[in-house]
Enzyme design. Sequence first.
Site, PDB file in Angstrom:
ATOM      1  N   GLU A  45      -8.769 -66.323  25.889  1.00  0.00           N
ATOM      2  CA  GLU A  45      -8.555 -67.705  26.168  1.00  0.00           C
ATOM      3  C   GLU A  45      -9.230 -68.618  26.258  1.00  0.00           C
ATOM      4  O   GLU A  45      -9.178 -69.862  26.961  1.00  0.00           O
ATOM      5  CB  GLU A  45      -7.187 -68.607  27.175  1.00  0.00           C
ATOM      6  CG  GLU A  45      -6.093 -67.033  26.224  1.00  0.00           C
ATOM      7  CD  GLU A  45      -4.865 -67.119  27.483  1.00  0.00           C
ATOM      8  OE1 GLU A  45      -4.009 -66.523  26.640  1.00  0.00           O
ATOM      9  OE2 GLU A  45      -4.510 -67.943  28.386  1.00  0.00           O
ATOM     10  N   GLU A  69      -0.752 -58.509  22.122  1.00  0.00           N
ATOM     11  CA  GLU A  69       0.902 -58.584  23.040  1.00  0.00           C
ATOM     12  C   GLU A  69       1.851 -59.505  21.953  1.00  0.00           C
ATOM     13  O   GLU A  69       2.873 -60.519  22.772  1.00  0.00           O
ATOM     14  CB  GLU A  69       0.146 -60.210  23.802  1.00  0.00           C
ATOM     15  CG  GLU A  69      -1.153 -60.464  24.592  1.00  0.00           C
ATOM     16  CD  GLU A  69      -1.685 -60.987  25.422  1.00  0.00           C
ATOM     17  OE1 GLU A  69      -2.873 -61.126  25.867  1.00  0.00           O
ATOM     18  OE2 GLU A  69      -0.721 -61.684  25.915  1.00  0.00           O
TER      19      GLU A  69
HETATM   20  C1  XIL Z   1       1.372 -62.408  31.970  1.00  0.00           C
HETATM   21  C2  XIL Z   1       2.021 -61.531  32.210  1.00  0.00           C
HETATM   22  O1  XIL Z   1       2.352 -60.676  31.507  1.00  0.00           O
HETATM   23  C3  XIL Z   1       2.537 -61.736  33.566  1.00  0.00           C
HETATM   24  O2  XIL Z   1       3.052 -60.888  34.370  1.00  0.00           O
HETATM   25  C4  XIL Z   1       1.803 -61.976  34.360  1.00  0.00           C
HETATM   26  O3  XIL Z   1       1.826 -62.868  35.077  1.00  0.00           O
HETATM   27  C5  XIL Z   1       0.528 -63.052  33.762  1.00  0.00           C
HETATM   28  O4  XIL Z   1       0.177 -63.229  32.572  1.00  0.00           O
HETATM   29  N1  XIL Z   1      -2.091 -64.194  27.745  1.00  0.00           N
HETATM   30  C6  XIL Z   1      -2.539 -62.983  28.061  1.00  0.00           C
HETATM   31  C7  XIL Z   1      -1.396 -62.013  29.283  1.00  0.00           C
HETATM   32  O5  XIL Z   1      -4.104 -62.688  27.935  1.00  0.00           O
HETATM   33  O6  XIL Z   1      -2.602 -61.515  30.539  1.00  0.00           O
HETATM   34  C8  XIL Z   1      -1.110 -62.855  29.995  1.00  0.00           C
HETATM   35  O7  XIL Z   1      -0.250 -61.664  30.279  1.00  0.00           O
HETATM   36  C9  XIL Z   1       0.135 -63.828  28.996  1.00  0.00           C
HETATM   37  C10 XIL Z   1      -0.960 -64.880  28.198  1.00  0.00           C
END
Ligand code: XIL
Length: 331
Positions: A139, A253
């Site tokens: 990101e 994801e």
């Molecule tokens: C999120 C997790 O799911 C949550 O439990 C945590 O509180 C925050 O991070 N993008 C990403 C992930 O790259 O690592 C994130 O995961 C969601 C968005």
Amino acid sequence: MATALRPSLFEDVPLRASAAARGMVYGCATSTFQLRDADFAAALVREAAIIVPEYEMKRGVIEPAPGRYDFSGADALAAFARGHGLQLRGHPLVWHKRNPDWLDDDALADGDESLLTGYIETVMSRYRGRIHSWDVVNEAIAPGEPGDLRRTVWLKRFGPSYIDLAFHAARSADPKALLVYNDWGCELGAPDNDRFRAATLAFLESALARRVPIDALGLQGHLGLQGPQVDQRKLRDFLGHVQTMGLRILVTEHDVDDSGGSPDIAARDQAVADASRRFLDVALDNRATIAVLTWGLSDRYLDRPDWRRLPLDANLKRKPMWRAMSAAFSA
Ligand code: XIL
């Protein structure tokens, strides 16, 4: 008789097998907490061939104090993966979130690169040769910002070359691991997403021209029933460009936020399944796509009990989303 049989043919084939039949790997994010649940762990081992820690490899967990490392969670997930013949992804080495409190502006004030490269070396060398792919930078793109880069503490202290530094450090730390630039924002069809795709392509082109060792683009794949939806033509074109650069593509994801969906659960589940299929049909159609991971496997561990965003429901039953993913892999 034959026609009636067709759909159920896949009904019993776990997602990992339908993906493998297509030369891809399917898996999901999980955590040590979830794996203590034997039923869930059994469902995961049945369905997934690769796992990624949901939070155990985030710097806030791994390095809670300067130079004090806690690999207990990450080690447990790596041991689970090895014990069940699963592959393992690493996520994320450099991110602007979930960093320990001590890693702030002041800590980085003197521009000590070892706080970036040394960390990468330490973490990656621990799992060297055991990781399928690492999200090296997560990101970092923000269309409209200077250089279309997100204003993070890393950018502030090291300039845009923090990304080059990170990938070069990663390549030398574990030459076997695929190095991934991971982000959201390229999946949907809104003008903001057009800008995100353009910024991402420009970022990748200039990085590769500087010989930054990026092997793949990670598309997070967080979708929703509300708001902008996937524009299949735009996404197909974008992934075509990424493929032309010689990069692999991973869906890292994937989930579908069902907020605002029909109160009728069957209708809402079907809408989630349709959204997932529209996205995967395009992503899987590109030969550079090598892996699909969902951000979890079952609704059982979502923050709210009424959320239904993942392939299995809270009782570990296969949902329409599971069938849509199975069909997409098998198409
Ligand atoms: C999120 C997790 O799911 C949550 O439990 C945590 O509180 C925050 O991070 N993008 C990403 C992930 O790259 O690592 C994130 O995961 C969601 C968005």
